[in-house]
Design an enzyme around this catalytic site. Structure first.
Site, PDB file in Angstrom:
ATOM      1  N   CYS A 167      25.476  -9.609 -26.713  1.00 37.54           N
ATOM      2  CA  CYS A 167      25.819  -9.637 -25.589  1.00 37.54           C
ATOM      3  C   CYS A 167      25.845  -8.107 -24.923  1.00 37.54           C
ATOM      4  CB  CYS A 167      27.385 -10.272 -25.255  1.00 37.54           C
ATOM      5  SG  CYS A 167      27.208 -12.180 -25.653  1.00 37.54           S
ATOM      6  N   MET A 168      26.117  -7.223 -25.949  1.00 43.56           N
ATOM      7  CA  MET A 168      26.392  -5.851 -25.358  1.00 43.56           C
ATOM      8  C   MET A 168      25.079  -5.201 -25.428  1.00 43.56           C
ATOM      9  SD  MET A 168      30.084  -4.758 -27.278  1.00 43.56           S
ATOM     10  CE  MET A 168      29.093  -4.751 -28.847  1.00 43.56           C
TER      11      MET A 168
END
Length: 408
Positions: free
Chosen positions: A399-400
């Site tokens: 996600c990052m």
């Protein structure tokens, strides 16, 4: 390395985009958590240390790390006229439409933040009413003392999840219309980068952030150079996927000729497709144990006269992935090792949300020790990063990060 080239989830990662958490997290409050899509308030100092450790793991493994805030500042540096255009657009999208506050804020920002890098960070942070210089009270809000801590511009605390605002697909990108109004402003930085930055302005764009249908990057997976998987989820709707398919198939330079649209439950537990399954090796995937059984999947391929042919498939995740990748067998590795309590706990902390930086080499949160041990038992090289504070945002290493270039 310029441009975009991502044809897989597992090929060696060479360049990736991140955003280091900033002061936007300091403008989270208990009263705004739900609105800003957080369950808790991360401790910024530790979150930054953890994020720096994440970046170091990537750099130590030969990955070039670039930052959203730096790319955006470089865009503004190359053309001074873009600064005013960006500020006016950013304020408008932040619901600052009145002439009074537009002028006050722009004048303040130009005086207080002459450096474009500092300006970009400030737009991400948000702005309080009390930051503006005191002037004669000409409106009611100026006179009401209880409003002294009003946020004129809401912060953008989700920005450290760089997977969602856009997606790298083949040699092009999708610039997304985000599901939540809270996150829609995030994509303005990507709009400027892909329209004006010399390294990215020539990248084909297959989706428009001004479209009405929402789509987010956590739902987009590159299975191979000819095949995408996109989740029909809480955050991505079917019309958006069909529009992507038409544009991608219409580009004669694109090699993508098949899109599998996975219909997944619309819930926080299955927020995006990458919370359901993530590829971590040539024939290995992590997955959420609750997704077992027959899935409804739609296979999109080019049709006649620019249309899209759609075939419905009802089958297991294992069989669908085997057919999509042309493999005899895929190894599905459950979060928590199949233990439902461990799976629920570690899925909450993104145990399945891994970033693959080479076949069989993955970055994970160290807190998910049950899942991490299972991954090692399956022959994976597991690179653990600290995550006590970053995990409060409900997003993992995948996600990052937004891969920009992977090797073939």
């Amino acid at each position: 390395m310029k441009g975009i080239h991502v044809t897989s989830e597992i090929k060696p990662l060479k360049k990736v985009l991140l955003h280091r958490p900033g002061k936007e997290l300091l403008n989270l409050t208990p009263d705004t958590l739900e609105e800003l899509l957080f369950d808790d308030i991360p401790f910024l100092k530790i979150a930054q240390q953890e994020h720096d450790a994440f970046a170091k793991i990537l750099k130590d493994n030969g990955v070039e790390v670039v930052y959203l805030e730096k790319l955006m500042a470089e865009v503004l540096d190359q053309d001074p006229a873009l600064r005013d255009k960006f500020l006016r657009q950013f304020l408008k999208e932040g619901n600052i439409t009145g002439k009074k506050y537009t002028k006050l804020i722009i004048d303040y920002l130009n005086e207080k933040y002459p450096d474009n890098y500092d300006l970009v960070l400030k737009t991400m942070e948000g702005m309080r009413l009390t930051e503006l210089p005191k002037s004669e009270a000409t409106t009611l809000i100026d006179r009401v003392e209880d409003y002294e801590e009003v946020m004129l511009l809401a912060p953008l605390p989700n920005l450290y999840f760089q997977r969602d605002p856009f997606a790298s697909v083949g040699d092009g990108v999708l610039l997304h219309k985000m599901y939540s109004k809270t996150r829609c402003r995030e994509t303005i930085y990507d709009e400027y980068i892909f329209n004006y930055h010399p390294d990215f302005k020539d990248v084909p764009q297959y989706y428009d952030r001004y479209d009405v249908d929402h789509i987010e990057g956590g739902d987009v997976l590159n299975l191979n150079e000819t095949t995408l998987a996109i989740g029909i989820s809480q955050r991505t709707n079917p019309d958006a996927i069909e529009k992507v398919a038409k544009k991608v198939f219409a580009d004669e330079n694109s090699k993508i000729r098949t899109i599998y649209a996975f219909h997944i439950p619309k819930s926080r537990a299955f927020m995006h497709l990458d919370t359901v399954f993530t590829q971590i090796d040539v024939d290995k995937f992590t997955y959420h144990p609750a997704i077992l059984g027959t899935l409804q999947v739609f296979k999109l391929t080019p049709g006649k006269d620019g249309n899209v042919d759609i075939e419905e498939i009802n089958d297991t995740l294992e069989h669908i992935l085997e057919k999509a990748l042309g493999l005899d067998h895929v190894d599905l590795i459950p979060c928590g090792g199949g233990d439902m309590i461990a799976a629920a706990r570690e899925q909450w902390n993104d145990g399945s949300n891994t970033l693959c930086i080479a076949p069989g080499v993955i970055v994970v949160y160290e807190r998910n020790d049950v899942t991490n041990e299972v991954l090692r038992q399956h022959g994976l090289k597991v690179l653990e990063m600290p995550s006590c504070e970053l995990s409060r945002g409900r997003g993992g290493p995948r996600c990052m990060s937004m891969p920009l270039i992977r090797e073939d």
